[in-house]
Design an enzyme around this catalytic site. Structure first.
Site, PDB file in Angstrom:
ATOM      1  CG  ASP A  51      -2.072   0.944   1.120  1.00 49.05           C
ATOM      2  OD1 ASP A  51      -3.225   0.474   1.104  1.00 49.05           O
ATOM      3  OD2 ASP A  51      -1.829   2.178   1.042  1.00 49.05           O
TER       4      ASP A  51
ATOM      5  CG  ASN B 260     -11.736  -0.668   4.433  1.00 47.23           C
ATOM      6  OD1 ASN B 260     -12.020  -1.096   5.549  1.00 47.23           O
ATOM      7  ND2 ASN B 260     -10.613  -0.015   4.183  1.00 47.23           N
TER       8      ASN B 260
ATOM      9  N   GLY C  41     -15.631   2.493   4.243  1.00 47.64           N
ATOM     10  CA  GLY C  41     -14.388   3.219   3.991  1.00 47.64           C
ATOM     11  C   GLY C  41     -13.689   2.829   2.708  1.00 47.64           C
ATOM     12  CD  GLN C  42     -14.875  -0.944  -2.089  1.00 49.55           C
ATOM     13  OE1 GLN C  42     -16.005  -1.218  -1.664  1.00 49.55           O
ATOM     14  NE2 GLN C  42     -14.317  -1.587  -3.097  1.00 49.55           N
TER      15      GLN C  42
ATOM     16  CG  HIS D  28      -8.702  -3.260  -1.947  1.00 55.82           C
ATOM     17  ND1 HIS D  28      -9.672  -2.600  -2.677  1.00 55.82           N
ATOM     18  CD2 HIS D  28      -8.511  -2.518  -0.840  1.00 55.82           C
ATOM     19  CE1 HIS D  28     -10.050  -1.508  -2.029  1.00 55.82           C
ATOM     20  NE2 HIS D  28      -9.365  -1.440  -0.891  1.00 55.82           N
ATOM     21  CG  LEU D  29      -8.611  -9.838   1.252  1.00 51.63           C
ATOM     22  CD1 LEU D  29      -9.418  -9.810  -0.032  1.00 51.63           C
ATOM     23  CD2 LEU D  29      -8.023 -11.216   1.494  1.00 51.63           C
ATOM     24  CG  HIS D  30      -6.637  -2.875   3.456  1.00 51.09           C
ATOM     25  ND1 HIS D  30      -5.924  -1.730   3.164  1.00 51.09           N
ATOM     26  CD2 HIS D  30      -7.882  -2.675   2.960  1.00 51.09           C
ATOM     27  CE1 HIS D  30      -6.705  -0.866   2.531  1.00 51.09           C
ATOM     28  NE2 HIS D  30      -7.893  -1.416   2.388  1.00 51.09           N
TER      29      HIS D  30
HETATM   30  P1  AMP Z   1      -9.714   1.256   0.569  1.00 52.74           P
HETATM   31  O1  AMP Z   1      -9.800   2.591   1.253  1.00 52.74           O
HETATM   32  O2  AMP Z   1     -10.063   0.086   1.428  1.00 52.74           O
HETATM   33  O3  AMP Z   1     -10.490   1.266  -0.741  1.00 52.74           O
HETATM   34  O4  AMP Z   1      -8.178   1.050   0.234  1.00 52.74           O
HETATM   35  C1  AMP Z   1      -7.548   1.568  -0.888  1.00 52.74           C
HETATM   36  C2  AMP Z   1      -6.084   1.547  -0.591  1.00 52.74           C
HETATM   37  O5  AMP Z   1      -5.372   1.670  -1.792  1.00 52.74           O
HETATM   38  C3  AMP Z   1      -5.603   2.681   0.330  1.00 52.74           C
HETATM   39  O6  AMP Z   1      -5.045   2.124   1.513  1.00 52.74           O
HETATM   40  C4  AMP Z   1      -4.582   3.410  -0.527  1.00 52.74           C
HETATM   41  O7  AMP Z   1      -3.480   3.868   0.223  1.00 52.74           O
HETATM   42  C5  AMP Z   1      -4.187   2.347  -1.525  1.00 52.74           C
HETATM   43  N1  AMP Z   1      -3.687   2.815  -2.801  1.00 52.74           N
HETATM   44  C6  AMP Z   1      -4.242   3.739  -3.617  1.00 52.74           C
HETATM   45  N2  AMP Z   1      -3.531   3.876  -4.742  1.00 52.74           N
HETATM   46  C7  AMP Z   1      -2.479   3.007  -4.643  1.00 52.74           C
HETATM   47  C8  AMP Z   1      -1.378   2.682  -5.488  1.00 52.74           C
HETATM   48  N3  AMP Z   1      -1.195   3.267  -6.672  1.00 52.74           N
HETATM   49  N4  AMP Z   1      -0.497   1.739  -5.047  1.00 52.74           N
HETATM   50  C9  AMP Z   1      -0.666   1.146  -3.860  1.00 52.74           C
HETATM   51  N5  AMP Z   1      -1.699   1.400  -3.021  1.00 52.74           N
HETATM   52  C10 AMP Z   1      -2.585   2.333  -3.403  1.00 52.74           C
END
Ligand code: AMP
Length: 113
Positions: free
Chosen positions: A30, A86, A92-93, A99-101
């Site tokens: 991330d 999310n 909070g998406q 995607h999985l964090h």
């Molecule tokens: P969410 O808020 O659950 O949709 O998570 C989206 C995540 O994507 C956030 O934690 C961002 O920091 C991450 N993110 C956005 N753009 C990029 C990118 N180009 N490379 C890596 N992570 C990213």
């Protein structure tokens, strides 16, 4: 589903710090890490969110969790980790490609914010 930044990462049109890749899934760091290890695991097939996944996605959803487990092992998260998905506005998406964090290398708190 419309193109997202993650589609561009899958197609290698923009750079990402990729830590794992197979036929179905991709894992990369991330850009705004919330823990010493913060990796995103995504399906290569575009699915908007868990809320739009269908029964036909069951195998792929399982593969995402198995990739998360493999990456956790690869990253040495032996003391535990957290997997977060999310979903939608209240979840909070912000990127509408499922995607999985995977978060680790620090003590997590509960309840999450
Ligand atoms: P969410 O808020 O659950 O949709 O998570 C989206 C995540 O994507 C956030 O934690 C961002 O920091 C991450 N993110 C956005 N753009 C990029 C990118 N180009 N490379 C890596 N992570 C990213």
């Amino acid at each position: 589903m419309s193109d997202t930044i993650f589609s561009k990462i899958i197609r290698k049109e923009i750079p990402a710090d990729i830590v794992y890749e197979d036929d179905l899934t991709l894992a990369f760091r991330d850009v705004n890490p919330q823990a010493p290890v913060h990796i995103l695991i995504i399906p290569k097939q575009p699915i908007v969110s868990i809320a739009t996944a269908t029964d036909a996605d069951a195998n792929l959803l399982g593969e995402l969790l198995l990739t998360a487990k493999r990456v956790a092992t690869q990253q040495g998260l032996d003391e535990g980790y957290r997997i977060v998905i999310n979903t939608g506005e209240h979840g909070g998406q912000t990127v509408f490609h499922l995607h999985l964090h995977l978060l680790g290398k620090r003590m997590m708190t509960w309840p999450p914010g």
